[in-house]
Design a protein around this motif. Structure first.
Motif, short mmCIF file in Angstrom:
data_model
loop_
_atom_site.label_atom_id
_atom_site.label_comp_id
_atom_site.label_asym_id
_atom_site.label_seq_id
_atom_site.Cartn_x
_atom_site.Cartn_y
_atom_site.Cartn_z
N GLY A 195 24.09 -56.00 24.79
CA GLY A 195 24.61 -54.70 24.40
C GLY A 195 23.64 -53.56 24.56
N GLY A 196 22.42 -53.84 25.00
CA GLY A 196 21.43 -52.78 25.13
C GLY A 196 21.00 -52.21 23.79
N VAL A 197 21.20 -52.98 22.72
CA VAL A 197 20.88 -52.52 21.37
C VAL A 197 20.21 -53.65 20.59
CG1 VAL A 197 21.81 -51.66 19.18
CG2 VAL A 197 22.84 -50.92 21.34
N ILE A 198 19.17 -53.32 19.84
CA ILE A 198 18.57 -54.27 18.91
C ILE A 198 19.22 -54.03 17.55
CG2 ILE A 198 16.44 -55.16 17.90
CD1 ILE A 198 14.91 -54.01 20.23
N THR A 217 17.42 -70.48 16.51
CA THR A 217 17.25 -69.14 17.08
C THR A 217 17.54 -69.14 18.58
OG1 THR A 217 15.56 -68.63 15.43
CG2 THR A 217 15.65 -67.22 17.38
N LEU A 218 16.99 -70.14 19.30
CA LEU A 218 17.22 -70.23 20.74
C LEU A 218 18.69 -70.42 21.05
CD1 LEU A 218 14.19 -72.48 21.77
CD2 LEU A 218 14.46 -70.02 22.16
N LEU A 219 19.38 -71.24 20.28
CA LEU A 219 20.80 -71.46 20.49
C LEU A 219 21.59 -70.17 20.27
CD1 LEU A 219 23.17 -73.38 21.02
CD2 LEU A 219 23.19 -73.90 18.55
N THR A 220 21.26 -69.43 19.22
CA THR A 220 21.95 -68.17 18.93
C THR A 220 21.75 -67.16 20.06
OG1 THR A 220 21.66 -68.52 16.56
CG2 THR A 220 22.18 -66.29 17.28
N LEU A 221 20.50 -67.01 20.51
CA LEU A 221 20.21 -66.05 21.58
C LEU A 221 20.88 -66.47 22.88
CD1 LEU A 221 16.42 -65.28 20.93
CD2 LEU A 221 18.40 -63.87 20.35
N ALA A 222 20.93 -67.76 23.15
CA ALA A 222 21.59 -68.24 24.37
C ALA A 222 23.09 -67.93 24.34
CB ALA A 222 21.37 -69.74 24.53
N ILE A 223 23.73 -68.16 23.21
CA ILE A 223 25.17 -67.88 23.09
C ILE A 223 25.44 -66.39 23.26
CG2 ILE A 223 27.12 -67.87 21.47
CD1 ILE A 223 26.00 -70.46 20.30
N LEU A 224 24.61 -65.55 22.62
CA LEU A 224 24.79 -64.11 22.74
C LEU A 224 24.59 -63.64 24.18
CD1 LEU A 224 22.98 -62.86 19.50
CD2 LEU A 224 25.44 -62.93 19.94
N SER A 225 23.61 -64.21 24.86
CA SER A 225 23.36 -63.83 26.25
C SER A 225 24.52 -64.23 27.15
CB SER A 225 22.07 -64.47 26.75
OG SER A 225 20.96 -64.04 26.00
N LEU A 226 25.07 -65.41 26.94
CA LEU A 226 26.23 -65.84 27.73
C LEU A 226 27.43 -64.93 27.48
CD1 LEU A 226 26.00 -69.73 27.39
CD2 LEU A 226 25.57 -68.35 29.45
N GLN A 227 27.64 -64.55 26.23
CA GLN A 227 28.74 -63.65 25.92
C GLN A 227 28.55 -62.30 26.59
OE1 GLN A 227 28.75 -63.58 21.63
NE2 GLN A 227 30.07 -65.39 21.46
N GLU A 228 27.31 -61.82 26.61
CA GLU A 228 27.03 -60.53 27.26
C GLU A 228 27.24 -60.62 28.76
OE1 GLU A 228 25.84 -56.50 27.57
OE2 GLU A 228 26.52 -57.74 25.90
N LEU A 229 26.84 -61.74 29.38
CA LEU A 229 27.05 -61.91 30.82
C LEU A 229 28.54 -61.94 31.15
CD1 LEU A 229 24.33 -64.59 31.71
CD2 LEU A 229 24.41 -62.21 32.48
N LYS A 230 29.34 -62.63 30.33
CA LYS A 230 30.79 -62.66 30.56
C LYS A 230 31.40 -61.27 30.40
CE LYS A 230 31.53 -67.48 29.14
NZ LYS A 230 32.21 -68.38 28.15
N ARG A 231 30.91 -60.54 29.39
CA ARG A 231 31.44 -59.19 29.17
C ARG A 231 31.13 -58.28 30.35
NH1 ARG A 231 29.92 -54.29 27.42
NH2 ARG A 231 27.73 -54.88 27.34
N ARG A 232 29.89 -58.38 30.86
CA ARG A 232 29.51 -57.51 31.97
C ARG A 232 30.21 -57.91 33.25
NH1 ARG A 232 23.31 -55.34 31.57
NH2 ARG A 232 23.33 -54.90 29.34
N SER A 233 30.37 -59.23 33.49
CA SER A 233 31.08 -59.66 34.71
C SER A 233 32.54 -59.25 34.65
CB SER A 233 30.97 -61.19 34.86
OG SER A 233 31.56 -61.84 33.75
N GLY A 234 33.14 -59.31 33.48
CA GLY A 234 34.52 -58.87 33.33
C GLY A 234 34.67 -57.39 33.55
N ARG A 235 33.67 -56.63 33.12
CA ARG A 235 33.72 -55.18 33.29
C ARG A 235 33.57 -54.81 34.75
NH1 ARG A 235 29.29 -52.10 29.97
NH2 ARG A 235 27.99 -53.18 31.51
N VAL A 236 32.73 -55.58 35.47
CA VAL A 236 32.55 -55.31 36.91
C VAL A 236 33.83 -55.57 37.67
CG1 VAL A 236 31.34 -56.04 38.98
CG2 VAL A 236 30.06 -55.72 36.86
#
Length: 356
Positions: free
Chosen positions: A289-292, A336-355
């Motif tokens: 999301g480009g946000v912390i 923590t690693l599992l949480t960050l991995a899931i969030l990153s995958l969700q962000e990749l899907k969101r961005r690919s869908g937007r493209v």
């Protein structure tokens, strides 16, 4: 007396850094340098000037543990504590340039430092490479600034600055540097005395007390930027400071040391890998999301507390060390690693869908 000297040195570092940043940033603005470049260079490098002053003083005094520990500890502190605390104050928006270039560069430099010190030393040749990298980094940012100025048609300030303004800013820069030199000397002398009195190694003192003390300018800068809504500056200040710490502080320190900087084995096997892991963790956190978010800030701050607690337990050889290490390695880190991995995958899907 040593307590007074230590506190006076810390105060001189803070005041000197503030004067240096204020004077240098105003001079840079007069030269037409963009706010983003100023944040990544003048402000970030200026707030890292205490680290530079302390590490140079420690290198000249053959106190390698403090010289290296100061930089490694400051980089860990900058990401975990400063970004964590700033994000808890308000969610931090991360500029796309930081995500695409500067944060990956911070990760690459952290990995490169680990490779350079595997032989147990940061030699003068290594320092030369790092210093050359700093010059290249500044040149790249200035090139980007010049190109952005050509691409925009923003009106420039045609009113020439008053001559006394230049003088005042130059005085601020010179006075700031003088306070940094004196403050670094007193701070290092006080820290070494504390270390010998308490039986704590110079490495631990550098990773904790000095690292946190010399990073106080970054703390104030990022917090004020976050409160004022300049949230990308809060992140840029941290990333730019970490880049400067590796390229500038370690580069210059190893160049002026008589035989480079000897790196303690414990730092090679633990602290520098932690610094690398912290830098890598910035990628998914800033990418999503480009946000912390506030909860991500709390996560970063929690890890800094855990890291500091581990150093204390390891130094004192406390009975709780084994249990604490087990919980962190087999529960907290994997979760923590599992949480960050899931969030990153969700962000990749969101961005690919937007493209699409």
């Amino acid at each position: 007396m040593i307590y007074i000297t230590f506190l006076a040195g810390l105060c001189f570092l803070l005041v000197g850094a503030e004067m240096l940043v204020r004077g240098a940033s105003r001079l840079a603005a007069r030269l037409g340098i963009s706010p983003l470049v100023i944040g990544l260079t003048v402000v970030a490098f200026g707030t890292s000037s205490p680290e530079l002053a302390v590490s140079i003083k420690a290198s000249l005094a053959d106190q390698a543990g403090i010289a290296m520990g100061n930089v490694v500890g400051s980089n860990i502190f900058n990401v975990l504590f400063i970004l964590g605390l700033s994000a808890m104050v308000t969610p931090l928006v991360v500029a796309q340039q930081l995500i695409r270039f500067d944060i990956p560069l911070m990760v690459a430099l952290s990995a490169a430092l680990l490779l350079l010190v595997l032989d147990g030393q940061l030699s003068r040749l290594d320092g030369l490479l790092l210093a050359a990298g700093l010059v290249a980094y500044i040149a790249f940012l200035l090139y980007q600034n010049a190109r952005s100025r050509l691409d925009t048609t923003a009106e420039s300030d045609s009113t020439p600055p008053a001559s006394n303004a230049w003088v005042v800013n130059l005085v601020l820069v010179v006075a700031g540097l003088a306070l940094l030199v004196l403050g670094s000397r007193w701070l290092v002398e006080g820290a070494v005395t504390f270390a010998s009195y308490l039986g704590v190694s110079e490495q631990v003192i550098g990773l904790t007390i000095i690292a946190a003390g010399t990073s106080l300018p970054e703390v104030m800068t990022s917090l004020i930027a976050a409160l004022r809504g300049e949230r990308d500056i809060a992140v840029g200040n941290v990333v730019g400071s970490n880049v400067f710490n590796i390229l500038g502080v370690l580069g210059v320190s190893s160049l002026i040391a008589s035989s480079g900087i000897t790196v303690p084995p414990a730092m090679i096997s633990f602290d520098i890998p932690v610094m690398l892991a912290v830098a890598v963790a910035c990628l998914p956190i800033c990418f999503t999301g480009g946000v912390i978010q506030r909860w991500e800030g709390a996560l970063l701050l929690g890890y800094y507390i855990a890291y500091t607690l581990y150093l204390i337990l390891a130094t004192t050889q406390h009975d709780a060390l084994a249990g604490f290490t087990g919980v962190m390695l087999y529960f907290v880190l994997p979760l923590t690693l599992l949480t960050l991995a899931i969030l990153s995958l969700q962000e990749l899907k969101r961005r690919s869908g937007r493209v699409v």
